[in-house]
Design a protein around this motif. Structure first.
Motif, PDB file in Angstrom:
ATOM      1  N   ILE A 152      53.819  44.799  50.890  1.00 33.25           N
ATOM      2  CA  ILE A 152      52.653  43.915  51.283  1.00 33.25           C
ATOM      3  C   ILE A 152      51.307  44.633  51.407  1.00 33.25           C
ATOM      4  CG2 ILE A 152      52.181  42.742  52.809  1.00 33.25           C
ATOM      5  CD1 ILE A 152      54.415  42.861  53.963  1.00 33.25           C
ATOM      6  N   PHE A 153      50.630  43.902  50.771  1.00 36.82           N
ATOM      7  CA  PHE A 153      48.791  44.389  50.151  1.00 36.82           C
ATOM      8  C   PHE A 153      48.276  43.652  51.289  1.00 36.82           C
ATOM      9  CE2 PHE A 153      50.882  45.034  45.848  1.00 36.82           C
ATOM     10  CZ  PHE A 153      50.672  46.380  45.955  1.00 36.82           C
ATOM     11  N   ALA A 154      46.892  44.524  52.327  1.00 40.17           N
ATOM     12  CA  ALA A 154      46.425  43.212  52.808  1.00 40.17           C
ATOM     13  C   ALA A 154      44.755  43.696  53.278  1.00 40.17           C
ATOM     14  CB  ALA A 154      46.868  43.613  54.338  1.00 40.17           C
ATOM     15  N   GLY A 155      43.679  42.976  52.854  1.00 42.11           N
ATOM     16  CA  GLY A 155      42.611  43.535  53.185  1.00 42.11           C
ATOM     17  C   GLY A 155      41.611  41.962  52.418  1.00 42.11           C
ATOM     18  N   ASP A 156      40.125  42.965  52.923  1.00 35.50           N
ATOM     19  CA  ASP A 156      39.230  42.233  52.315  1.00 35.50           C
ATOM     20  C   ASP A 156      38.626  42.480  51.295  1.00 35.50           C
ATOM     21  OD1 ASP A 156      37.417  40.347  52.665  1.00 35.50           O
ATOM     22  OD2 ASP A 156      36.658  40.776  54.355  1.00 35.50           O
ATOM     23  N   PHE A 157      38.687  40.687  49.817  1.00 34.39           N
ATOM     24  CA  PHE A 157      38.259  41.149  48.679  1.00 34.39           C
ATOM     25  C   PHE A 157      36.903  40.999  48.128  1.00 34.39           C
ATOM     26  CE2 PHE A 157      43.410  40.762  48.533  1.00 34.39           C
ATOM     27  CZ  PHE A 157      43.383  42.043  47.932  1.00 34.39           C
ATOM     28  N   CYS A 158      36.583  40.824  49.028  1.00 28.22           N
ATOM     29  CA  CYS A 158      35.049  40.387  49.499  1.00 28.22           C
ATOM     30  C   CYS A 158      33.817  41.091  49.851  1.00 28.22           C
ATOM     31  CB  CYS A 158      34.239  38.841  50.317  1.00 28.22           C
ATOM     32  SG  CYS A 158      35.565  37.167  49.690  1.00 28.22           S
ATOM     33  N   GLN A 159      34.809  42.244  50.404  1.00 28.82           N
ATOM     34  CA  GLN A 159      34.588  43.364  50.554  1.00 28.82           C
ATOM     35  C   GLN A 159      33.528  44.490  49.225  1.00 28.82           C
ATOM     36  OE1 GLN A 159      36.628  46.198  53.366  1.00 28.82           O
ATOM     37  NE2 GLN A 159      36.782  44.859  54.576  1.00 28.82           N
ATOM     38  N   LEU A 160      32.556  45.123  49.808  1.00 28.25           N
ATOM     39  CA  LEU A 160      31.803  46.599  49.119  1.00 28.25           C
ATOM     40  C   LEU A 160      33.097  46.588  48.003  1.00 28.25           C
ATOM     41  CD1 LEU A 160      29.334  47.844  51.198  1.00 28.25           C
ATOM     42  CD2 LEU A 160      29.196  46.364  50.148  1.00 28.25           C
ATOM     43  N   PRO A 161      32.807  47.697  47.037  1.00 31.86           N
ATOM     44  CA  PRO A 161      33.551  47.457  46.097  1.00 31.86           C
ATOM     45  C   PRO A 161      33.758  49.249  46.695  1.00 31.86           C
ATOM     46  CG  PRO A 161      31.616  47.940  44.914  1.00 31.86           C
ATOM     47  CD  PRO A 161      31.849  46.553  46.401  1.00 31.86           C
ATOM     48  N   PRO A 162      35.457  50.149  46.032  1.00 33.08           N
ATOM     49  CA  PRO A 162      35.469  51.062  46.117  1.00 33.08           C
ATOM     50  C   PRO A 162      34.748  51.620  45.478  1.00 33.08           C
ATOM     51  CG  PRO A 162      37.523  49.855  44.699  1.00 33.08           C
ATOM     52  CD  PRO A 162      36.302  48.986  44.997  1.00 33.08           C
ATOM     53  N   VAL A 163      34.484  53.021  46.604  1.00 31.66           N
ATOM     54  CA  VAL A 163      33.513  54.430  45.962  1.00 31.66           C
ATOM     55  C   VAL A 163      34.224  54.785  44.677  1.00 31.66           C
ATOM     56  CG1 VAL A 163      32.576  56.499  46.570  1.00 31.66           C
ATOM     57  CG2 VAL A 163      32.446  54.215  48.103  1.00 31.66           C
ATOM     58  N   GLY A 164      34.350  55.562  43.760  1.00 34.84           N
ATOM     59  CA  GLY A 164      34.745  55.653  42.810  1.00 34.84           C
ATOM     60  C   GLY A 164      35.614  55.492  42.538  1.00 34.84           C
ATOM     61  N   ASP A 165      35.838  54.130  42.159  1.00 28.45           N
ATOM     62  CA  ASP A 165      37.030  53.033  42.084  1.00 28.45           C
ATOM     63  C   ASP A 165      36.356  52.208  40.931  1.00 28.45           C
ATOM     64  OD1 ASP A 165      39.785  53.379  41.285  1.00 28.45           O
ATOM     65  OD2 ASP A 165      40.243  52.981  43.091  1.00 28.45           O
ATOM     66  N   THR A 166      37.489  51.432  41.125  1.00 30.42           N
ATOM     67  CA  THR A 166      37.170  50.260  39.569  1.00 30.42           C
ATOM     68  C   THR A 166      37.457  49.112  40.825  1.00 30.42           C
ATOM     69  OG1 THR A 166      37.256  51.529  37.852  1.00 30.42           O
ATOM     70  CG2 THR A 166      37.487  48.753  37.793  1.00 30.42           C
ATOM     71  N   ILE A 167      36.413  47.941  40.205  1.00 32.63           N
ATOM     72  CA  ILE A 167      36.555  46.901  41.381  1.00 32.63           C
ATOM     73  C   ILE A 167      38.385  46.168  40.823  1.00 32.63           C
ATOM     74  CG2 ILE A 167      35.813  44.832  42.077  1.00 32.63           C
ATOM     75  CD1 ILE A 167      32.941  45.536  41.582  1.00 32.63           C
ATOM     76  N   LEU A 168      38.953  45.764  41.280  1.00 32.95           N
ATOM     77  CA  LEU A 168      40.311  45.263  41.207  1.00 32.95           C
ATOM     78  C   LEU A 168      39.855  43.824  40.548  1.00 32.95           C
ATOM     79  CD1 LEU A 168      43.515  44.961  41.414  1.00 32.95           C
ATOM     80  CD2 LEU A 168      43.148  43.542  43.859  1.00 32.95           C
ATOM     81  N   TYR A 169      39.404  42.928  40.745  1.00 32.35           N
ATOM     82  CA  TYR A 169      39.109  42.132  40.338  1.00 32.35           C
ATOM     83  C   TYR A 169      37.757  41.869  38.312  1.00 32.35           C
ATOM     84  CZ  TYR A 169      34.673  41.835  43.000  1.00 32.35           C
ATOM     85  OH  TYR A 169      34.174  42.358  44.619  1.00 32.35           O
ATOM     86  N   SER A 170      37.825  43.120  38.034  1.00 31.15           N
ATOM     87  CA  SER A 170      36.952  43.778  36.889  1.00 31.15           C
ATOM     88  C   SER A 170      37.293  43.565  35.408  1.00 31.15           C
ATOM     89  CB  SER A 170      36.044  45.076  37.130  1.00 31.15           C
ATOM     90  OG  SER A 170      37.006  46.448  37.025  1.00 31.15           O
TER      91      SER A 170
END
Length: 148
Positions: A26-44
């Motif tokens: 189960i993945f939970a979170g707010d996908f409208c938050q800032l992009p992850p530091v040092g990682d790629t945005i999931l929807y890129s």
């Protein structure tokens, strides 16, 4: 790349080479938050040259793992966080929430505090800010923004 790492660890722990160790996740979170530091945005969008590096390959595999998720439930209305009336004593008892007494003056105290609402969060943040300013010997200045 985070989804690749999650899948890799679960596969190792479960000794199963299927994605996510062949367990339900189960993945939970707010996908409208800032992009992850040092990682790629999931929807890129994926770039052609990403597979040239180990990190790029893991990013592509992580994106493919995310795209393999086949059941999505989107919750659109916050319930527990919508007000203090939605956080009853019984709710807190079920979650085993204890009153924390952190040592505000200990810089090694890095344990996250989880609280039931904004009032408690704001109070703890204010206490920590005062203690931190005192610890470093600097004055504390408060600036308040108003939502429109």
């Amino acid at each position: 790349m985070a989804y690749y790492r999650i899948s890799e660890v679960l596969s190792q722990v479960k000794q199963n080479t299927e994605p996510f160790g062949n367990i339900n996740v189960i993945f939970a979170g707010d996908f409208c938050q800032l992009p992850p530091v040092g990682d790629t945005i999931l929807y890129s969008n994926l770039k052609k040259n990403w597979t040239a590096t180990d990190k790029g390959q893991k990013t592509v595999l992580g994106k493919l793992l995310w795209l393999s998720v086949n059941i999505v439930v989107i919750l659109t209305q916050p319930m527990r966080q919508s007000g203090p009336e939605n956080d009853t004593f019984e709710d807190r008892a079920v979650r085993h929430v204890d009153i924390a007494q952190p040592d505000w003056n200990n810089p090694e105290c890095t344990v996250p505090l989880i609280v039931p609402g904004n009032v408690a969060k704001n109070s703890l943040n204010a206490q920590f800010a005062v203690a931190f300013a005192s610890t470093i010997g600097k004055p504390l200045h408060w600036y308040h923004a108003q939502d429109k």
